[in-house]
Design an enzyme around this catalytic site. Structure first.
Site, PDB file in Angstrom:
ATOM      1  N   HIS A  14      -3.852   0.997  -5.080  1.00 48.46           N
ATOM      2  CA  HIS A  14      -3.449   2.351  -5.455  1.00 48.46           C
ATOM      3  C   HIS A  14      -4.347   3.407  -4.808  1.00 48.46           C
ATOM      4  O   HIS A  14      -3.950   4.562  -4.690  1.00 48.46           O
ATOM      5  CB  HIS A  14      -3.363   2.523  -6.969  1.00 48.46           C
ATOM      6  CG  HIS A  14      -4.656   2.519  -7.716  1.00 48.46           C
ATOM      7  ND1 HIS A  14      -5.183   1.394  -8.309  1.00 48.46           N
ATOM      8  CD2 HIS A  14      -5.536   3.509  -7.994  1.00 48.46           C
ATOM      9  CE1 HIS A  14      -6.312   1.697  -8.922  1.00 48.46           C
ATOM     10  NE2 HIS A  14      -6.554   2.978  -8.740  1.00 48.46           N
TER      11      HIS A  14
ATOM     12  N   SER B 297     -12.059   3.008  -9.513  1.00 50.51           N
ATOM     13  CA  SER B 297     -11.011   2.203  -8.886  1.00 50.51           C
ATOM     14  C   SER B 297     -11.481   1.707  -7.521  1.00 50.51           C
ATOM     15  O   SER B 297     -11.894   2.495  -6.675  1.00 50.51           O
ATOM     16  CB  SER B 297      -9.737   3.027  -8.705  1.00 50.51           C
ATOM     17  OG  SER B 297      -9.150   3.312  -9.949  1.00 50.51           O
TER      18      SER B 297
ATOM     19  N   ASP C  70      -4.280  -5.681  -7.022  1.00 49.11           N
ATOM     20  CA  ASP C  70      -4.511  -4.270  -6.695  1.00 49.11           C
ATOM     21  C   ASP C  70      -5.619  -4.137  -5.645  1.00 49.11           C
ATOM     22  O   ASP C  70      -6.766  -3.805  -5.956  1.00 49.11           O
ATOM     23  CB  ASP C  70      -4.884  -3.514  -7.967  1.00 49.11           C
ATOM     24  CG  ASP C  70      -4.710  -2.008  -7.822  1.00 49.11           C
ATOM     25  OD1 ASP C  70      -4.595  -1.532  -6.677  1.00 49.11           O
ATOM     26  OD2 ASP C  70      -4.687  -1.308  -8.846  1.00 49.11           O
TER      27      ASP C  70
END
Length: 729
Positions: free
Chosen positions: A86, A651, A221
């Site tokens: 992402h 992240s 991810d």
């Protein structure tokens, strides 16, 4: 407040305060020696200098601030970089077309020559940090409170400029503990960043919005990039003869997997926390701010989704924007729910009671909370207004684009030809970028719907005069229908509704054309209404809130002078430590600390955008072709959880074991602890991590790109793994 309730709040604080002690904290790496004994007890086997060292290579030299909103880690001596899918999503989507759809299909460069340059992307390494509190405070002596912010900005700029002299470094000063401490950060920035590969988004975004912020999770991810430099290994703009960056430090990759209780360490750039927020601030968030953000973002998402479902080209066009807005749309839903569920307001009140007991007799803090409550009471009638402007009125991309022409408008009125020419050149470049991702049907719907939301939810006496003018022209009986008609007319005539019209205007710009444009007038009516009528209330509150928040944080530091305290996250490099740990979210429900590929297949639903899978993935699963990436029990672990303290910005952060080896990529938090940015809850707070062995399996087996894996140093029990797969020629 009666005595029994007061006592209950104090006891609640004591219980929660003891409970959150162990694994809470986003620690500055320069000061990590203060945590060393505790880290050793939990399984850390290195030294503080292995984490942060200015003179020698250390773990900090393998960690990058990734494009300002995420974290990445260097995993090879050729500048190979891992981060979340992402985090790389916009770059992947921008390089996708219906004919060459690498977002949906996945893609890996077979050679370095095939790697795709990403315009505008950058990464930064921390070179060093320095406590400059004394310098800032010396400059603040005798400065009036109204001049404090400008003086801080001035002296911070001077400190940063001096630190950068004779170097190519980026430098800046950040405040800590709400302005009670200041640190200088010296960074080295690289701007030639190239996409190396990514899994299909059905893997990289498996579970979609349904599984977002939720455990158990089965998402791969990750995405892969590479840093390039000039032949002297220095930062350079993109050039074909640039070469892969040679890092001071590249992380070793552990093949050992994890077991419950293992030491885990997250090293990255967390964005924002607000752990010193007052109970008034939390109450305002759940009453007004969060519900407004959720409602206004939901309008955007529905308008985009309606158009995205109609064609692949529109889906690719809007997918990155959609993902960004959807992520925090769900976040604010969860945060509000968990603030209520975990009784965070009561917890904050208990903290404030304990603070007031400590502060009794200290004149500096005598009126702190009465002044704070008064400030919130005065601000409350206007609190929703700026949210509905930023998240609602400006939600239309055309409206936001029109806003950027305000400076040109001023120049046109002043008549400076050279400045006008420079401004129009910049706006032409901006227009080219803007219209690449502009979708008129959804934007028209967003403008009308957000305007209706503002009309409905903001007190009528705070409306700009334009709203009455629109209703007078299009009909007052049905405001919603009137706003739709207005939006139709605006987009039919505005110079900002098409690239051709914008470019035609910029070829011969005039202030008269701007002032007569309906979209430009629309956005200006809200801006001017806010600026001249309501900004004074918001600015006054923000100043008072900042002043009282700084005083409260100062008192907390004094009250806990013998304890090791950490500042709120502020997009600077931090380290958190804890353990791999399962949890029980509610009565009779227990979650394991790992998920496996079996769980991916259990969720698999052919044709469902969120839970579909590539045929090759299914074939590999059916053959149990997991190679050397399985756990000791023969399972392919997809994800695991730890009790590390993280937030947005983490992240892509590396999750490291006690040897400093990479065991996974942090990519999410869990639903039961969505209030974690305000209060860390040890019982529920978990970091969701993509197991590095699943990442490697996706690259080597699913992506048929063993050459990328072979760049990395894989280790087992601190020894390089033998028998590595050879890259195909």
């Amino acid at each position: 407040m009666n005595f029994k309730k007061l006592l209950l709040l104090v006891l609640t604080f004591i219980v929660l305060g003891n409970e959150v002690k162990a694994d809470e904290g986003m620690w500055l790496p320069m000061l990590i020696h203060k945590n060393y004994d505790e880290m050793k007890k939990q399984g850390f086997k290195l030294t503080p200098k292995d984490i942060y060292d200015v003179n020698n290579a250390s773990l900090k030299d393998a960690i990058v601030w990734f494009n300002g909103g995420c974290t990445g880690e260097v995993v090879s001596q050729q500048g190979l970089l891992l981060t979340n899918h992402h985090c790389g999503y916009e770059a992947i989507a921008a390089n996708s077309t219906p004919q060459d759809n690498i977002l949906d299909n996945g893609w890996y460069a077979k050679t370095q020559a095939e790697e795709k340059p990403i315009e505008g992307m950058w990464v930064s390494f921390l070179v060093r940090m320095e406590d400059v509190t004394d310098q800032v405070n010396a400059a603040l002596k005798g400065v009036d409170a109204t001049q404090r912010a400008s003086k801080i900005a001035e002296v911070s700029k001077e400190i940063a400029k001096k630190a950068a002299e004779g170097t190519s470094y980026d430098t800046f000063v950040k405040d800590m503990f709400k302005g009670n401490q200041y640190f200088l950060f010296v960074m080295q920035k690289y701007t030639d960043i190239r996409l190396v590969g990514a899994p299909p988004q059905s893997v990289g975004k498996y579970g979609g919005d349904t599984d977002n912020w939720v455990w158990p999770r089965h998402t791969g991810d990750f995405s892969v990039f590479r840093i390039y430099a000039n032949k002297e290994n220095k930062p350079a703009t993109f050039a074909k003869d640039n070469v892969p960056f040679k890092p001071k430090k590249a992380l070793n990759v552990s093949m050992n997997g994890v077991k419950e209780g293992d030491f885990s360490m997250v090293f990255g750039y967390p964005g924002r926390t607000n752990r010193y927020e007052s109970s008034n601030g939390v109450q305002l968030a759940i009453d007004k701010v969060n519900p407004a953000i959720v409602k206004l973002r939901d309008i955007r998402l529905k308008a985009w989704k309606e158009q995205m479902d109609k064609s692949d080209s529109v889906r690719l066009l809007l997918s990155s924007q959609y993902a960004q807005i959807a992520n925090y749309w769900k976040y604010y839903i969860g945060q509000t729910e968990q603030i209520k569920h975990l009784k965070v307001v009561d917890y904050k009140k208990a903290q404030e009671v304990k603070f007031q007991q400590w502060a009794a007799g200290k004149a500096e803090y005598a009126d702190l909370f009465s002044d704070w409550t008064k400030a919130y009471t005065q601000y409350s009638p206007y609190a929703a207004h700026p949210v509905y402007i930023s998240q609602g009125i400006f939600a239309s991309s055309a409206v936001s684009f029109a806003r950027t022409f305000a400076s040109l408008d001023q120049l046109l009125r002043m008549g400076n030809a050279a400045d006008i020419s420079k401004s129009t050149t910049g706006l032409k470049d901006q227009a080219v970028t803007f219209f690449k991702s502009f979708n008129l049907p959804s934007d028209k719907k967003i403008l009308a719907s957000e305007l209706y939301a503002f009309y409905t939810d903001i007190p009528k006496d705070q409306h700009p005069a334009l709203i009455d003018e629109i209703l007078s022209k299009y009909g007052e009986a049905d405001p919603e229908a009137s706003f739709k008609k207005f939006a139709d007319d605006v987009f039919a005539t505005s110079i900002f509704a098409s690239k051709d019209k914008t470019m035609a205007f910029l070829a011969n710009p005039t202030s008269e054309a701007l002032s007569s444009d309906p979209l430009y007038n629309y956005v200006n009516s809200f801006i001017l209404n806010y600026r001249y009528k309501y900004a004074k209330y918001i600015d006054s509150f923000n100043g008072k809130n900042e002043e009282l928040g700084r005083m409260y944080a100062k008192g907390i530091l004094e009250m806990n002078s013998t304890k090791n305290m950490y500042p709120d996250a502020n997009s600077t490099l931090r380290l958190t430590y804890g353990q791999v740990q399962a949890y029980s979210p509610k009565d009779a429900v227990s979650y394991n600390y790992v998920t496996t590929i079996d769980g991916v297949m259990e969720k698999y639903n052919p044709g469902d955008f969120e839970f579909d899978l590539p045929k090759k993935y299914i074939d590999l699963y059916n053959k149990k072709d997991f190679g050397r990436f399985t756990d000791k029990n023969g399972k392919l672990v997809v994800a695991f959880i730890s009790n590390n303290d993280i937030t947005g910005g983490n992240s892509g952060s590396p999750v490291l074991n006690g040897n400093g080896e990479l065991i996974g990529l942090a990519f999410d938090g869990n639903w039961e602890a969505m209030s974690g940015d305000i209060v860390f809850d040890k019982k529920y707070k978990r970091t969701i991590v993509a197991d590095i062995r699943y990442v490697l399996w996706c690259i080597e087996k699913l992506g048929d790109a063993p050459h990328i894996v072979n760049e990395m140093k894989l280790v087992s029990t601190s020894t390089p793994v033998k028998g590595m797969t050879k890259a195909k020629k």
